[in-house]
Enzyme design. Structure first.
Site, PDB file in Angstrom:
ATOM      1  N   LYS A  87      -7.222   3.518  -7.579  1.00  0.00           N
ATOM      2  CA  LYS A  87      -6.207   4.266  -6.832  1.00  0.00           C
ATOM      3  C   LYS A  87      -6.546   5.756  -6.900  1.00  0.00           C
ATOM      4  O   LYS A  87      -6.667   6.328  -7.989  1.00  0.00           O
ATOM      5  CB  LYS A  87      -4.843   3.980  -7.476  1.00  0.00           C
ATOM      6  CG  LYS A  87      -3.672   4.077  -6.549  1.00  0.00           C
ATOM      7  CD  LYS A  87      -2.457   3.523  -7.263  1.00  0.00           C
ATOM      8  CE  LYS A  87      -1.204   3.768  -6.493  1.00  0.00           C
ATOM      9  NZ  LYS A  87      -0.020   3.550  -7.335  1.00  0.00           N
TER      10      LYS A  87
HETATM   11  C1  E4P Z   1       2.794   2.699  -5.824  1.00  0.00           C
HETATM   12  O1  E4P Z   1       1.654   2.562  -5.510  1.00  0.00           O
HETATM   13  C2  E4P Z   1       3.448   4.010  -5.982  1.00  0.00           C
HETATM   14  O2  E4P Z   1       2.868   4.723  -7.027  1.00  0.00           O
HETATM   15  C3  E4P Z   1       4.912   3.785  -6.215  1.00  0.00           C
HETATM   16  O3  E4P Z   1       5.389   2.862  -5.251  1.00  0.00           O
HETATM   17  C4  E4P Z   1       5.747   5.062  -6.213  1.00  0.00           C
HETATM   18  O4  E4P Z   1       7.095   4.694  -6.269  1.00  0.00           O
HETATM   19  P1  E4P Z   1       8.267   5.703  -6.665  1.00  0.00           P
HETATM   20  O5  E4P Z   1       8.443   6.664  -5.539  1.00  0.00           O
HETATM   21  O6  E4P Z   1       9.462   4.819  -6.862  1.00  0.00           O
HETATM   22  O7  E4P Z   1       7.834   6.386  -7.933  1.00  0.00           O
END
Ligand code: E4P
Length: 217
Positions: A87
């Site tokens: 990622k």
């Molecule tokens: C996933 O890949 C993201 O990091 C995550 O969905 C972020 O979510 P949040 O806005 O609830 O922290």
């Protein structure tokens, strides 16, 4: 649409996996910290534990912000398990690193995406997934779901192969709307997935059927 779980919590991952509908997991540094995972060895073990539980793509996020650091960290993460997807944040060095990963056979998930322009760059760099953050856009008073529709339209017209991974999901309705908008993947908290089960008429109907069933046993 594939279902990913957006957590680093092993018991939640087990619960979702036991439902038989889980296709992968996404994590981020905040989710890892929430589980108290600290240090290289503990992080490595945690990712491998998740990979051994779920037969699907598991996103592991880099914390470097320069090209050399992102590449080194991504190579290390990708080598942990075949299920790992690296990622990478949507920054200039991240785009450059994603192209390097693409050219070297390492799959990436481009994270922290808040605009269609950023999604175009992720696709051009060959990202396997692009992660638009719906909930965080909604939190600012804008409409996160409109971004999913816009990216879907652009990717379809342009023939981009990058999969739209709707992230920052806040509730079950977000999941339904993502499916309608043509997201390829939705990464969700467990509560949002379980929220899809809920309908009062189901509960009322089942109670009545079970009550009536007593009449013929
Ligand atoms: C996933 O890949 C993201 O990091 C995550 O969905 C972020 O979510 P949040 O806005 O609830 O922290």
């Amino acid at each position: 649409m594939k279902f990913f779980l957006d957590t680093a919590n092993l018991s939640q991952i087990k619960e979702a996996n036991d439902l038989g509908i889980l296709d992968g997991v996404t994590t981020n540094p905040s989710l890892m910290a929430k589980e108290g995972i600290k240090g290289k060895a503990a992080i490595e073990k945690h990712y491998i534990d998740i990979c051994n539980m779920v037969n699907g793509d598991i996103s592991a996020e880099v914390i470097s912000t320069d090209f050399d650091g992102i590449v080194a960290e991504g190579k290390y993460l990708a080598a942990l398990h075949k299920n790992i997807v690296v990622k990478v944040p949507m920054i200039k060095e991240g785009v450059k690193a994603m192209k390097w990963f693409t050219d070297n056979g390492i799959r990436t998930n481009c994270t922290l995406v808040f605009s269609a322009g950023q999604a175009i760059l992720a696709a051009k760099a060959g990202a396997k997934y692009v992660s638009p953050f719906i909930g965080r856009i909604d939190d600012t008073g804008w409409n996160g779901m409109e971004l999913i529709h816009q990216i879907r339209q652009i990717y379809t017209v342009q023939g981009f192969k990058t999969e739209i991974l709707a992230a920052s999901i806040r509730n079950a309705n977000h999941i339904t709307q993502c499916a309608e908008a043509g997201a390829d993947v939705c990464t969700c908290p467990l509560d949002s997935i379980l929220g899809l089960l809920k309908h009062p008429l189901t509960d009322i109907g089942l109670a009545k059927f079970l009550e009536d069933a007593k009449k013929f046993v």
